[in-house]
Design a protein around this motif. Sequence first.
Motif, PDB file in Angstrom:
ATOM      1  N   UNK A   5       0.813  -1.219   0.000  1.00  0.00           N
ATOM      2  CA  UNK A   5       0.000   0.000   0.000  1.00  0.00           C
ATOM      3  C   UNK A   5       0.842   1.263   0.000  1.00  0.00           C
ATOM      4  N   UNK A   6       2.139   1.168   0.040  1.00  0.00           N
ATOM      5  CA  UNK A   6       2.962   2.370   0.004  1.00  0.00           C
ATOM      6  C   UNK A   6       4.313   2.170   0.655  1.00  0.00           C
ATOM      7  N   UNK A   7       5.030   3.242   0.837  1.00  0.00           N
ATOM      8  CA  UNK A   7       6.360   3.198   1.428  1.00  0.00           C
ATOM      9  C   UNK A   7       6.635   4.502   2.152  1.00  0.00           C
ATOM     10  N   UNK A   8       7.647   4.505   3.005  1.00  0.00           N
ATOM     11  CA  UNK A   8       7.998   5.724   3.737  1.00  0.00           C
ATOM     12  C   UNK A   8       9.446   5.671   4.182  1.00  0.00           C
ATOM     13  N   UNK A   9      10.033   6.808   4.378  1.00  0.00           N
ATOM     14  CA  UNK A   9      11.380   6.928   4.917  1.00  0.00           C
ATOM     15  C   UNK A   9      11.295   7.266   6.395  1.00  0.00           C
ATOM     16  N   UNK A  10      11.983   6.503   7.227  1.00  0.00           N
ATOM     17  CA  UNK A  10      11.938   6.695   8.668  1.00  0.00           C
ATOM     18  C   UNK A  10      13.346   6.931   9.199  1.00  0.00           C
ATOM     19  N   UNK A  50      -2.375  -2.063   9.344  1.00  0.00           N
ATOM     20  CA  UNK A  50      -1.610  -2.433   8.155  1.00  0.00           C
ATOM     21  C   UNK A  50      -1.374  -1.255   7.224  1.00  0.00           C
ATOM     22  N   UNK A  51      -1.935  -0.097   7.547  1.00  0.00           N
ATOM     23  CA  UNK A  51      -1.771   1.107   6.735  1.00  0.00           C
ATOM     24  C   UNK A  51      -0.624   1.938   7.306  1.00  0.00           C
ATOM     25  N   UNK A  52       0.485   2.107   6.580  1.00  0.00           N
ATOM     26  CA  UNK A  52       1.641   2.819   7.151  1.00  0.00           C
ATOM     27  C   UNK A  52       1.366   4.276   7.486  1.00  0.00           C
ATOM     28  N   UNK A  53       0.491   4.939   6.723  1.00  0.00           N
ATOM     29  CA  UNK A  53       0.165   6.330   7.009  1.00  0.00           C
ATOM     30  C   UNK A  53      -0.640   6.439   8.307  1.00  0.00           C
ATOM     31  N   UNK A 153      -9.568 -13.068  17.811  1.00  0.00           N
ATOM     32  CA  UNK A 153     -10.120 -14.370  18.180  1.00  0.00           C
ATOM     33  C   UNK A 153     -10.523 -15.185  16.962  1.00  0.00           C
ATOM     34  N   UNK A 154     -10.821 -14.497  15.845  1.00  0.00           N
ATOM     35  CA  UNK A 154     -11.202 -15.211  14.618  1.00  0.00           C
ATOM     36  C   UNK A 154      -9.994 -15.753  13.860  1.00  0.00           C
ATOM     37  N   UNK A 155      -8.795 -15.406  14.297  1.00  0.00           N
ATOM     38  CA  UNK A 155      -7.589 -15.854  13.607  1.00  0.00           C
ATOM     39  C   UNK A 155      -7.099 -14.899  12.538  1.00  0.00           C
ATOM     40  N   UNK A 156      -7.765 -13.749  12.372  1.00  0.00           N
ATOM     41  CA  UNK A 156      -7.260 -12.719  11.464  1.00  0.00           C
ATOM     42  C   UNK A 156      -6.066 -12.032  12.119  1.00  0.00           C
ATOM     43  N   UNK A 157      -5.118 -11.577  11.320  1.00  0.00           N
ATOM     44  CA  UNK A 157      -3.913 -11.003  11.923  1.00  0.00           C
ATOM     45  C   UNK A 157      -3.262  -9.944  11.057  1.00  0.00           C
ATOM     46  N   UNK A 158      -2.432  -9.147  11.707  1.00  0.00           N
ATOM     47  CA  UNK A 158      -1.576  -8.183  11.042  1.00  0.00           C
ATOM     48  C   UNK A 158      -0.203  -8.288  11.680  1.00  0.00           C
ATOM     49  N   UNK A 159       0.827  -8.158  10.869  1.00  0.00           N
ATOM     50  CA  UNK A 159       2.202  -8.135  11.363  1.00  0.00           C
ATOM     51  C   UNK A 159       2.820  -6.793  11.016  1.00  0.00           C
ATOM     52  N   UNK A 160       3.460  -6.192  11.998  1.00  0.00           N
ATOM     53  CA  UNK A 160       4.240  -4.973  11.792  1.00  0.00           C
ATOM     54  C   UNK A 160       5.660  -5.276  12.265  1.00  0.00           C
ATOM     55  N   UNK A 175       4.582  -4.046   6.678  1.00  0.00           N
ATOM     56  CA  UNK A 175       3.239  -4.364   7.159  1.00  0.00           C
ATOM     57  C   UNK A 175       2.700  -5.581   6.408  1.00  0.00           C
ATOM     58  N   UNK A 176       2.161  -6.537   7.137  1.00  0.00           N
ATOM     59  CA  UNK A 176       1.495  -7.704   6.554  1.00  0.00           C
ATOM     60  C   UNK A 176       0.059  -7.753   7.050  1.00  0.00           C
ATOM     61  N   UNK A 177      -0.855  -8.206   6.195  1.00  0.00           N
ATOM     62  CA  UNK A 177      -2.256  -8.344   6.573  1.00  0.00           C
ATOM     63  C   UNK A 177      -2.775  -9.673   6.063  1.00  0.00           C
ATOM     64  N   UNK A 178      -3.418 -10.438   6.948  1.00  0.00           N
ATOM     65  CA  UNK A 178      -3.875 -11.771   6.553  1.00  0.00           C
ATOM     66  C   UNK A 178      -5.065 -11.728   5.611  1.00  0.00           C
TER      67      UNK A 178
END
Length: 444
Positions: A5-10, A50-53, A153-160, A175-178
Motif C-alpha cells: 500500500x505504500x512506502x515511507x522513509x523513517x 496495516x496502513x503505514x500512514x 479471536x477469529x484468527x485474522x492477523x496483522x504483522x508490523x 506491514x502484513x495483513x492476513x
Amino acid sequence: MAQRSGSANLPLHGGRVPAWLGERMTRLGAVMTQAIVHHYGRREYLRRMANPFWFQSFGAVMGMDWHSSGITTSVIGSLKRGLAPLAGELGIHVCGGRGKHSRRTPQELVDAGLTAGFDGAALASASKLVAKVDSAAVQDGFDLYLHGFIVTDEGDWVVVQQGMNEALRQARRYHWLSEGLTSFVDAPHAAIEGQGGGNIVNLADRRAEKSRGAQIALLHDLGPDRLARECAAIGRPAARPEIQAMLPHLDLPDHHDVRAEDVVLRRLHGTLAAAAEAGPKDFADLLMVPGVGARTVRSLAHVAEVIHGAPCRFSDPARYSLAHGGKDGHPFPVPTKVYDETIRVLKTAVAHAKLGNDEKLDAIRRLDTQARTLERTATGPSFERHLADERRDSHLYGGRTVMGWAAPSAVDAPSGCEQRDAGAGGAAVAATAGDAGLQPPAVL
C-alpha cells in the motif's frame, strides 16, 4: 491477494520512551482501540494497523516523536501492555515486540490460541515465515529487529515488523495483513516503508515467480554443467522489467521540528474551528465531564480523526503531533494535563458505550465530521502562530519533555487561542480556563 500500500522513509532514532509518557501512551492506545473496535470491528482495526500512514499518525497523536523509527517500537509496546487486560473483552492479542520479545512470538501465539480457540501453532509458523521473507527473501540491507504480531479471536492477523540500516541511519517498516492473503511468497505485503538503499533483491514480488522456480530447479539439478550455463546467462542482456505502478509514498524528513510544509493547513484549521465552535459546549453538556476545556477538545478532535478518518486523511501524519506534542519538545512539550483529560473523556465515553449508550462516543465522532465540513471554509492562525501559542502556554498545561517541565514564558498575556475562543462565545473561554486550572500532574 494482499497488496503493497505504500512506502515511507523513517529516520533511525535511539533513546527510550520515558515512563511518564509510556504509561499515558498505553492508556490512550488502549481506549482508542476500544473505540475503533466498537464503531468498526476488529477486522477494520487490523486494516488500519496495516496502513503505514495511519500507523504513523496513531503514534504521533500519542505524543511520540512524530517522524522517527521509534514510533513502531513504542506503539507496539504500548498496545501490548494496554490491550493485554482487555484481550478477553476485545478479542485482540498483541504478541512479540523488539529484540528478545520478538523471539517469544511463536510461543505467545500458541498460548493465545489455547485461550481464544484459534490455531496458535499454525500462526506461530506464519510468524516465522513472515520474518524469514522480510529478512531473506527481501534483501534490502535492513536487518530485522522488531516483530509485532496482532491477532483476533477469529484468527485474522496483522504483522508490523521493522529493520534497520545503521550505515544509512534509516529504518524500514513492513506491514502484513492476513485478509486476502493466499501466498506468503507472492506479493504478500500490505506495505513496506523505508528509504531506498540501492538495488533490492525481493523474491517475494509476484514478478519473481520465475526466479523462485528457477532457483528451486537449480537446487535439484546441481552440477558443473548446469551451474556453468547459469553463470554464463547472467551476462546476457535482460528483458525490460515490468514497470511497477506508482504507490503512495510517505517521506519522513530528518528534521525534528514540525514545519508548515509538514502539515495540511486547511485540515488543521478545520480541526481548530470544530473544537472552537461546538466542541466545548457540546462536551460540557453531553459528556458531563467537569473541566473539559477548549484545549482538551482540540486534542480530542485530532484523536477523533484517527479513530474515524478515511485513509486519505493521513497524508500528513505530522499534523497529529499537534494533539499532544512530542517527548523531544517538537512541535511543543507534551501537555500532560490535556493528555490526561483526553484519556478521561474517552474512557468515560467508551464506558457508557459498553452499557449501550453510544451518545457520548458519538459526540466525539461528530467532532471529526464537523472538522471535515468546516475545513472547506475555515480560516485561522498561521502555523507558526499556532505553535507559538502552544509553546507559550505549555507550562499551563503541564508541558513536559525528556528534558523536564516547561517553564513559564517571559510574556504572560492571553494566548491567541483564548482570544479566538472569546470570539466564539463565553463558554469556550471558560472551558479554556478549566483546562489551565487543573492541578499540576504528579511526577511519575
